[in-house]
Design a protein around this motif. Sequence first.
Motif, PDB file in Angstrom:
ATOM      1  N   PHE A 112      -5.067  12.486  -4.484  1.00 12.05           N
ATOM      2  CA  PHE A 112      -4.666  11.215  -3.874  1.00 12.05           C
ATOM      3  C   PHE A 112      -4.624  11.275  -2.357  1.00 12.05           C
ATOM      4  O   PHE A 112      -4.368  10.283  -1.707  1.00 12.05           O
ATOM      5  N   VAL A 113      -4.835  12.449  -1.785  1.00 14.54           N
ATOM      6  CA  VAL A 113      -4.831  12.560  -0.328  1.00 14.54           C
ATOM      7  C   VAL A 113      -6.173  13.133   0.098  1.00 14.54           C
ATOM      8  O   VAL A 113      -7.048  13.378  -0.735  1.00 14.54           O
ATOM      9  N   GLY A 114      -6.333  13.369   1.405  1.00 12.87           N
ATOM     10  CA  GLY A 114      -7.606  13.873   1.892  1.00 12.87           C
ATOM     11  C   GLY A 114      -8.718  12.864   1.629  1.00 12.87           C
ATOM     12  O   GLY A 114      -8.561  11.684   1.888  1.00 12.87           O
ATOM     13  N   ASP A 115      -9.817  13.327   1.043  1.00  5.82           N
ATOM     14  CA  ASP A 115     -10.941  12.418   0.767  1.00  5.82           C
ATOM     15  C   ASP A 115     -10.527  11.314  -0.201  1.00  5.82           C
ATOM     16  O   ASP A 115     -11.143  10.268  -0.264  1.00  5.82           O
ATOM     17  N   GLY A 116      -9.465  11.593  -1.010  1.00  6.08           N
ATOM     18  CA  GLY A 116      -9.090  10.661  -2.067  1.00  6.08           C
ATOM     19  C   GLY A 116      -8.114   9.593  -1.640  1.00  6.08           C
ATOM     20  O   GLY A 116      -7.521   8.927  -2.483  1.00  6.08           O
ATOM     21  N   TRP A 117      -7.939   9.395  -0.327  1.00  6.24           N
ATOM     22  CA  TRP A 117      -6.918   8.431   0.104  1.00  6.24           C
ATOM     23  C   TRP A 117      -7.231   7.015  -0.355  1.00  6.24           C
ATOM     24  O   TRP A 117      -6.325   6.208  -0.547  1.00  6.24           O
ATOM     25  N   HIS A 118      -8.520   6.727  -0.575  1.00  9.60           N
ATOM     26  CA  HIS A 118      -8.879   5.396  -1.071  1.00  9.60           C
ATOM     27  C   HIS A 118      -8.273   5.130  -2.435  1.00  9.60           C
ATOM     28  O   HIS A 118      -7.943   4.003  -2.775  1.00  9.60           O
ATOM     29  N   LEU A 119      -8.139   6.216  -3.212  1.00 14.19           N
ATOM     30  CA  LEU A 119      -7.560   6.094  -4.544  1.00 14.19           C
ATOM     31  C   LEU A 119      -6.112   5.616  -4.440  1.00 14.19           C
ATOM     32  O   LEU A 119      -5.684   4.705  -5.161  1.00 14.19           O
ATOM     33  N   THR A 120      -5.374   6.216  -3.531  1.00 20.47           N
ATOM     34  CA  THR A 120      -3.984   5.810  -3.323  1.00 20.47           C
ATOM     35  C   THR A 120      -3.916   4.363  -2.869  1.00 20.47           C
ATOM     36  O   THR A 120      -3.128   3.568  -3.386  1.00 20.47           O
ATOM     37  N   LEU A 121      -4.787   4.032  -1.908  1.00 20.37           N
ATOM     38  CA  LEU A 121      -4.804   2.667  -1.399  1.00 20.37           C
ATOM     39  C   LEU A 121      -5.099   1.693  -2.532  1.00 20.37           C
ATOM     40  O   LEU A 121      -4.435   0.662  -2.679  1.00 20.37           O
ATOM     41  N   GLY A 122      -6.076   2.046  -3.365  1.00 19.79           N
ATOM     42  CA  GLY A 122      -6.433   1.191  -4.492  1.00 19.79           C
ATOM     43  C   GLY A 122      -5.257   0.985  -5.423  1.00 19.79           C
ATOM     44  O   GLY A 122      -4.967  -0.148  -5.834  1.00 19.79           O
ATOM     45  N   LEU A 123      -4.556   2.064  -5.737  1.00 23.46           N
ATOM     46  CA  LEU A 123      -3.404   1.966  -6.633  1.00 23.46           C
ATOM     47  C   LEU A 123      -2.333   1.054  -6.047  1.00 23.46           C
ATOM     48  O   LEU A 123      -1.813   0.166  -6.728  1.00 23.46           O
ATOM     49  N   VAL A 124      -2.009   1.295  -4.774  1.00 17.58           N
ATOM     50  CA  VAL A 124      -0.995   0.480  -4.117  1.00 17.58           C
ATOM     51  C   VAL A 124      -1.406  -0.984  -4.162  1.00 17.58           C
ATOM     52  O   VAL A 124      -0.617  -1.873  -4.463  1.00 17.58           O
ATOM     53  N   PHE A 125      -2.697  -1.220  -3.902  1.00 20.38           N
ATOM     54  CA  PHE A 125      -3.205  -2.584  -3.870  1.00 20.38           C
ATOM     55  C   PHE A 125      -3.057  -3.254  -5.238  1.00 20.38           C
ATOM     56  O   PHE A 125      -2.577  -4.380  -5.352  1.00 20.38           O
ATOM     57  N   VAL A 126      -3.452  -2.523  -6.282  1.00 21.29           N
ATOM     58  CA  VAL A 126      -3.356  -3.064  -7.638  1.00 21.29           C
ATOM     59  C   VAL A 126      -1.902  -3.390  -7.976  1.00 21.29           C
ATOM     60  O   VAL A 126      -1.580  -4.479  -8.474  1.00 21.29           O
ATOM     61  N   ILE A 127      -1.016  -2.445  -7.670  1.00 24.59           N
ATOM     62  CA  ILE A 127       0.399  -2.651  -7.988  1.00 24.59           C
ATOM     63  C   ILE A 127       0.939  -3.878  -7.258  1.00 24.59           C
ATOM     64  O   ILE A 127       1.612  -4.728  -7.833  1.00 24.59           O
ATOM     65  N   ILE A 128       0.595  -3.988  -5.978  1.00 23.07           N
ATOM     66  CA  ILE A 128       1.098  -5.118  -5.197  1.00 23.07           C
ATOM     67  C   ILE A 128       0.569  -6.437  -5.747  1.00 23.07           C
ATOM     68  O   ILE A 128       1.312  -7.396  -5.933  1.00 23.07           O
ATOM     69  N   VAL A 129      -0.739  -6.464  -6.031  1.00 25.85           N
ATOM     70  CA  VAL A 129      -1.317  -7.737  -6.464  1.00 25.85           C
ATOM     71  C   VAL A 129      -0.750  -8.152  -7.825  1.00 25.85           C
ATOM     72  O   VAL A 129      -0.506  -9.326  -8.078  1.00 25.85           O
ATOM     73  N   ILE A 130      -0.496  -7.160  -8.707  1.00 23.94           N
ATOM     74  CA  ILE A 130       0.026  -7.509 -10.036  1.00 23.94           C
ATOM     75  C   ILE A 130       1.487  -7.940  -9.957  1.00 23.94           C
ATOM     76  O   ILE A 130       1.870  -8.967 -10.511  1.00 23.94           O
TER      77      ILE A 130
END
Lengths: 379, 452
Positions: free
Chosen positions: A327-345
């Motif tokens: 979820f960090v380093g190259d994978g930070w987009h994954l974290t951002l995506g998760l946060v985004f999904v949670i917020i939108v839902i």
Amino acid sequence: MTNFMSRNDLLLLVGFTAVVLTMPIWLTPFGAGYPDLLQRFMIFGIFAVGFNILFGLTGYLSFGHAAFFGVGSYAAVWSFKLLTLDAIPAMIFAVLISGLFALIIGFLSLRRSGIYFSILTLAFAQMSYNLAYSVLTPITNGETGLQLTLSDPRVLDAAIGQSFVGQPVPTLLGQQLGGYAGFYFCAGFLILSFFFAQRVAGSPFGMMLKSIKSNQTRMQFTGFNTRPYALSAFVISGMYAGLAGALLAVTDPLAGAERMQWTASGEVVLMTILGGVGTLVGPVIGAWIIKYFENILSALNDNILTQFWSFLPEGFAEIVVKVTSKFVGDGWHLTLGLVFVIIVIFLPGGIMEGVRRIAAVARRSGPPGAKSHQHQPAE
Amino acid sequence: MKLLKSGMSRRRVLQTGMAGIIGSGVAPMMFTKGAWAQEFCNNPTGDTVTLGLNLPLTGAYAEEGADEQKAYELAIAHLNGEGDGGLINVLTPSALKGNGILGKKVGFVTSDSQTKSDVARAGATRMIERDGAIMITGGSSSGEAIAVQGLCQEMGVIFMAGLTHSNDTTGKDKRRYGFRHFFNAYQSGTALGPVLSEAYGTDRRAYHLTADYTWGWTQEESIKNTTEGLGWDTVEAVRTPLGAGDFSQFLTPVLNSGADVLILNHYGNDMVNSLTQAVQFGMRDRQANGKDFQIVVPLFSELMAKGAGENIKGIYGTSNWHWNLQDPGSIAFTKSFGAAYGSPPSQAAHTCYVQTLLYADAVERAGTFYPPEVIKALEGHEFDGMGNGRTLYRAEDHQCMKSVLVVQGNDAPTSEYDVLNVVQEVQRDTVDYDASIFGGELGPAEPAPVCA
């Protein structure tokens, strides 16, 4: 002047100013209190505030705003190269050019609304990106990016006999704009932009924009020509983007084509939705969160994680490190995506809706009075 | 601590700024030159010193970036006296002691540049401003190198370029604070020319596919000049976007263009993809103008050769260095890299490792981290033992002058790493050129800019 601003608006502006100006202090514990990232917070805050005037107030979702951002950057760098290293002419130049650019694209795109408008803006932005990347390379220097060099003409500087030693950097009346000076320079513009957006939202013009959002057809039936209003909103937000692009070039005088790519356009949409569409503070907070993730999470690596989780029992810690490292380093987009999904839902109105809900709960449970207006919904 | 520091520097900047305004808008630097003599960006005051590694860990050159990171970690371990010491034992002359740099333990911070100039610059800024890096190094693309080099000049931090092959890095866009060990496209052309004319004759028609950024442009230009000097025609030169992935739309026109040589000015994954696709199009089995169709890849690396597998066999190119060289430096480096990571190092790893050692050595010789002194120590420095023969850090353009390898894809590899054969080691005198042919200006070293 009592009607100049409502008490709430004034409080919001003062609070916002205070939060912004003290950022170097309160962001240091989070590892973000260094000038470059703070400057980015300011710059993308301006970008998002401007985008919100179009998307949040008028209801037109543009997928091509990065084009104006990029045009602003290129215009500013060319002003540094050809005219003078002073920041003010560069910014005026950038805002004008990007405004003009927005006028043309807006005039063409605003013939349609809804998804067709979004696709048109996306198409124009991709065209601009490809032009910058591979067609107009004499102007944009393509992938390599446009940079300042010692041999640039700088006509105005030369005319007043000013010469520069070393790598040319943008200045403001002779003072260099790197580091914290650059941050306060950008912060000033963010506060001004915020104030202006506040005034727009509260004005009759803003009311027009809001009514376009709620029901454009009804507006037309009542005898309003909505197109000029929508076009003005589009141009204003394009100029905001140009201003942000110019500031990015002022603090870091390099203009690259990547900042015009569709991912950059998508990013500002994410910022606005994450923070709260239509609110004033929301988009800025969204911009800060995304830039924070991008710069801080992406810099974490396994070593840092191992240190962080070292309090856990051995073996277990390794598993935790392995999982979190995705979820960090190259994978930070994954974290951002998760946060985004949670917020939108869970919070369709973005972070600002969360703030509002907490405020509502606090108001109901806590003693009325002092506590209640501390958490005013920021609209 | 941090707050106090920033507050003071703000006041100081303001004061000097006011002085600048009063002094008829002249840049305030002249007032402060004496006062800041030994104060410079990220002067290391504790017992550690931090290097900033700017590596492409994602994007078209990610594989090079991963190998570079290994090399840096190895170099830093060796500088700190850990491991077998690697090339420290063979560098001559050497001031390295194996106890860090000037007695300070070497640490590092990293940043993923995503093979993008904008991102590389933001990462470098973060490492300088937040993490206090005294030197920035790395990069796999010339676009990045040039962008970061400009930033480092502005900040007053030395930049030791990693893998960058564009003529512009030490030509048009050279900077006083930037140094390059790797060779460049011009030298590739000079080295490759005679081999090509011997193998393929002097009557050929070449078609270029070129990565669309500074490196591609200058390599296309240099190779074009060389091949046209041999008597070859250039049919067309087509630019392809960096990281395109699919090159079929660019390869189809080659077949009917009347060309009989395809020159791929691509690197990293781009080159692996374009070469693989060209072979799938049957280009290597084709006949054109009554001759066998040939493919040339002017800049080669082992990582690319490995990625392209079978397709690389018999193809000519140039390299900065190869692990199979038999001088003591190459043997020592291949041994310690192999012991640490279980595979032989790539040329990217080699150049990054050497750059780190050269910086440390220059600081030791200068006796200070003060960048202008370190620059003086590097400029015109001649050394040996690093695997490329006697090497000179040329003072005029900060380009290392050394021998260049012409390589060919191995027809009968004995292992998965044995993919390239060294055809010829072209001597330093042959690939030498006049530093002024590419223009550009280094700019001054002093006054050393002070970052925020």
